[in-house]
Design a protein around this motif. Structure first.
Motif, PDB file in Angstrom:
ATOM      1  N   ILE A  29       0.844  -1.196   0.000  1.00  0.00           N
ATOM      2  CA  ILE A  29       0.000   0.000   0.000  1.00  0.00           C
ATOM      3  C   ILE A  29       0.880   1.247   0.000  1.00  0.00           C
ATOM      4  O   ILE A  29       0.624   2.221  -0.715  1.00  0.00           O
ATOM      5  N   ARG A  30       1.950   1.217   0.795  1.00  0.00           N
ATOM      6  CA  ARG A  30       2.880   2.349   0.833  1.00  0.00           C
ATOM      7  C   ARG A  30       3.496   2.565  -0.552  1.00  0.00           C
ATOM      8  O   ARG A  30       3.617   3.707  -1.009  1.00  0.00           O
ATOM      9  N   ALA A  31       3.897   1.484  -1.212  1.00  0.00           N
ATOM     10  CA  ALA A  31       4.516   1.589  -2.536  1.00  0.00           C
ATOM     11  C   ALA A  31       3.541   2.167  -3.555  1.00  0.00           C
ATOM     12  O   ALA A  31       3.913   2.989  -4.403  1.00  0.00           O
ATOM     13  N   ILE A  32       2.286   1.760  -3.475  1.00  0.00           N
ATOM     14  CA  ILE A  32       1.272   2.269  -4.398  1.00  0.00           C
ATOM     15  C   ILE A  32       1.056   3.762  -4.190  1.00  0.00           C
ATOM     16  O   ILE A  32       1.017   4.549  -5.142  1.00  0.00           O
ATOM     17  N   GLN A  33       0.924   4.172  -2.938  1.00  0.00           N
ATOM     18  CA  GLN A  33       0.679   5.579  -2.656  1.00  0.00           C
ATOM     19  C   GLN A  33       1.885   6.444  -3.019  1.00  0.00           C
ATOM     20  O   GLN A  33       1.727   7.555  -3.535  1.00  0.00           O
ATOM     21  N   ALA A  34       3.083   5.924  -2.794  1.00  0.00           N
ATOM     22  CA  ALA A  34       4.290   6.668  -3.175  1.00  0.00           C
ATOM     23  C   ALA A  34       4.371   6.806  -4.694  1.00  0.00           C
ATOM     24  O   ALA A  34       4.778   7.851  -5.219  1.00  0.00           O
ATOM     25  N   ALA A  35       3.971   5.766  -5.412  1.00  0.00           N
ATOM     26  CA  ALA A  35       4.003   5.804  -6.875  1.00  0.00           C
ATOM     27  C   ALA A  35       3.004   6.819  -7.422  1.00  0.00           C
ATOM     28  O   ALA A  35       3.283   7.519  -8.407  1.00  0.00           O
ATOM     29  N   VAL A  36       1.842   6.923  -6.788  1.00  0.00           N
ATOM     30  CA  VAL A  36       0.844   7.916  -7.209  1.00  0.00           C
ATOM     31  C   VAL A  36       1.403   9.321  -7.034  1.00  0.00           C
ATOM     32  O   VAL A  36       1.307  10.168  -7.929  1.00  0.00           O
ATOM     33  N   ARG A  37       2.025   9.574  -5.886  1.00  0.00           N
ATOM     34  CA  ARG A  37       2.545  10.907  -5.604  1.00  0.00           C
ATOM     35  C   ARG A  37       3.719  11.263  -6.523  1.00  0.00           C
ATOM     36  O   ARG A  37       3.806  12.366  -7.044  1.00  0.00           O
ATOM     37  N   SER A  38       4.622  10.299  -6.738  1.00  0.00           N
ATOM     38  CA  SER A  38       5.797  10.588  -7.569  1.00  0.00           C
ATOM     39  C   SER A  38       5.429  10.687  -9.043  1.00  0.00           C
ATOM     40  O   SER A  38       6.025  11.462  -9.794  1.00  0.00           O
ATOM     41  N   GLY A  39       4.425   9.909  -9.455  1.00  0.00           N
ATOM     42  CA  GLY A  39       4.030   9.914 -10.861  1.00  0.00           C
ATOM     43  C   GLY A  39       3.007  10.975 -11.207  1.00  0.00           C
ATOM     44  O   GLY A  39       2.748  11.236 -12.388  1.00  0.00           O
ATOM     45  N   PRO A  44      -2.734   4.035 -13.769  1.00  0.00           N
ATOM     46  CA  PRO A  44      -1.546   3.240 -14.091  1.00  0.00           C
ATOM     47  C   PRO A  44      -1.166   3.282 -15.567  1.00  0.00           C
ATOM     48  O   PRO A  44       0.001   3.043 -15.907  1.00  0.00           O
ATOM     49  N   ALA A  45      -2.108   3.627 -16.431  1.00  0.00           N
ATOM     50  CA  ALA A  45      -1.802   3.705 -17.860  1.00  0.00           C
ATOM     51  C   ALA A  45      -0.793   4.808 -18.150  1.00  0.00           C
ATOM     52  O   ALA A  45      -0.032   4.733 -19.122  1.00  0.00           O
ATOM     53  N   GLY A  46      -0.776   5.822 -17.303  1.00  0.00           N
ATOM     54  CA  GLY A  46       0.156   6.931 -17.494  1.00  0.00           C
ATOM     55  C   GLY A  46       1.191   7.037 -16.400  1.00  0.00           C
ATOM     56  O   GLY A  46       1.867   8.059 -16.254  1.00  0.00           O
ATOM     57  N   ASN A  47       1.340   5.962 -15.612  1.00  0.00           N
ATOM     58  CA  ASN A  47       2.260   5.974 -14.471  1.00  0.00           C
ATOM     59  C   ASN A  47       2.857   4.579 -14.336  1.00  0.00           C
ATOM     60  O   ASN A  47       2.279   3.693 -13.702  1.00  0.00           O
ATOM     61  N   LEU A  48       4.029   4.376 -14.940  1.00  0.00           N
ATOM     62  CA  LEU A  48       4.645   3.048 -14.956  1.00  0.00           C
ATOM     63  C   LEU A  48       5.004   2.563 -13.556  1.00  0.00           C
ATOM     64  O   LEU A  48       4.857   1.378 -13.239  1.00  0.00           O
ATOM     65  N   SER A  49       5.454   3.478 -12.703  1.00  0.00           N
ATOM     66  CA  SER A  49       5.790   3.081 -11.332  1.00  0.00           C
ATOM     67  C   SER A  49       4.560   2.552 -10.606  1.00  0.00           C
ATOM     68  O   SER A  49       4.634   1.564  -9.865  1.00  0.00           O
ATOM     69  N   LEU A  50       3.425   3.192 -10.834  1.00  0.00           N
ATOM     70  CA  LEU A  50       2.184   2.733 -10.219  1.00  0.00           C
ATOM     71  C   LEU A  50       1.767   1.388 -10.800  1.00  0.00           C
ATOM     72  O   LEU A  50       1.324   0.489 -10.074  1.00  0.00           O
ATOM     73  N   LYS A  51       1.941   1.226 -12.096  1.00  0.00           N
ATOM     74  CA  LYS A  51       1.596  -0.043 -12.733  1.00  0.00           C
ATOM     75  C   LYS A  51       2.430  -1.172 -12.150  1.00  0.00           C
ATOM     76  O   LYS A  51       1.918  -2.263 -11.862  1.00  0.00           O
ATOM     77  N   ASN A  52       3.718  -0.914 -11.934  1.00  0.00           N
ATOM     78  CA  ASN A  52       4.593  -1.917 -11.333  1.00  0.00           C
ATOM     79  C   ASN A  52       4.182  -2.216  -9.897  1.00  0.00           C
ATOM     80  O   ASN A  52       4.185  -3.371  -9.457  1.00  0.00           O
ATOM     81  N   ALA A  53       3.836  -1.155  -9.151  1.00  0.00           N
ATOM     82  CA  ALA A  53       3.447  -1.329  -7.753  1.00  0.00           C
ATOM     83  C   ALA A  53       2.153  -2.132  -7.643  1.00  0.00           C
ATOM     84  O   ALA A  53       2.014  -2.983  -6.756  1.00  0.00           O
ATOM     85  N   ILE A  54       1.211  -1.877  -8.519  1.00  0.00           N
ATOM     86  CA  ILE A  54      -0.052  -2.620  -8.518  1.00  0.00           C
ATOM     87  C   ILE A  54       0.192  -4.082  -8.865  1.00  0.00           C
ATOM     88  O   ILE A  54      -0.367  -4.990  -8.240  1.00  0.00           O
ATOM     89  N   ALA A  55       1.030  -4.329  -9.873  1.00  0.00           N
ATOM     90  CA  ALA A  55       1.339  -5.701 -10.281  1.00  0.00           C
ATOM     91  C   ALA A  55       1.985  -6.467  -9.129  1.00  0.00           C
ATOM     92  O   ALA A  55       1.643  -7.631  -8.869  1.00  0.00           O
TER      93      ALA A  55
END
Length: 242
Positions: A29-39, A44-55
């Motif tokens: 959950i922390r990784a997902i939220q950090a990816a949203v903020r950084s991206g 996830p279609a426009g945020n690769l870090s979020l896509k990776n975190a979700i996967a």
């Protein structure tokens, strides 16, 4: 494309109890939220870090509702939300093994102190930046149960770099930017993918056994239990379990 399965080694874990599972969910959950903020977006279609975190979260069986709620909270969070940074650490474990650690932290001093304490207590040593990173390479890793020739050919045609076959199925490695192209091609061809995520794979492995293997597993477990630690990778090759 024969050879030893690196992924089966670095993902070697004991069964998680409810407490460990809850802690693991919190890390994702922390990784997902950090990816949203950084991206800058919860899409996830426009945020690769979020896509990776979700996967990665889905591979760890984090419930979809938890993932979606984490994204919504991150999107709605103001400037007061914790600002987590990606920081990596490197070190040495028993048996001459290399260890690469990925963290998400809002307090680097706390994180490095916690990691150093674990290394010191568990018979390892914290290294400097670059001391072992050269022994690892960022790769996309897909797992699927279908071992058919058609599945392998589909993966190769769309960017797979290496394929390992085992009794559990196929382990496919790709360049990190090719991961989802290979995944989409496999799914479109009717080959369900068990998991897909970006990881650090060792270029070569070091065989460990006996006391070294036990001590290393305890060291890895202790590092993984730290709140700020997201992933721990080693180049250890453990003996097969009976």
């Amino acid at each position: 494309m024969a050879g030893h399965s690196k992924w089966s080694q670095i993902k070697r874990k004991k069964g998680a109890n409810d407490s460990k599972r809850s802690a693991m969910y919190s890390k994702h959950i922390r990784a997902i939220q950090a990816a949203v903020r950084s991206g800058g977006t919860g899409d996830p279609a426009g945020n690769l870090s979020l896509k990776n975190a979700i996967a990665a979260a889905k591979s760890a069986t984090v419930p979809v509702d938890n993932i979606e709620n984490a994204i919504k909270r991150a999107v709605g969070a103001g400037d007061g939300a914790a600002d987590y940074k990606d920081v990596t650490y490197e070190g040495y474990g028993p048996g001459g093994t290399a260890i690469f650690i990925e963290t998400l932290t809002d307090n680097v001093n706390r994180t490095v102190a916690d990691i150093r304490a674990v290394f010191n207590k568990r018979g390892g040593s914290l290294g400097t930046n670059g001391s072992v990173a050269w022994q690892f390479e960022k790769k996309g890793v897909l797992l699927l149960k279908d071992t058919s020739e058609q599945a392998q050919e589909t993966a190769i045609e769309h960017g797979a770099e290496d394929i390992q076959e085992s009794e559990d199925g196929l382990e496919i490695s790709t360049g990190p930017n090719d991961l989802y192209a290979v995944q989409d091609a496999l799914v479109a061809a009717g080959f369900p993918v068990e998991s897909a995520q970006v990881a650090m794979l060792p270029s070569n492995t070091v065989a460990v056994s006996g006391d070294d293997a036990r001590k290393l597993l305890m060291l890895i477990d202790a590092l993984e239990d730290l709140d700020d630690v997201q992933n721990v990778y080693s180049n250890a090759e453990f003996p097969e379990e009976d």
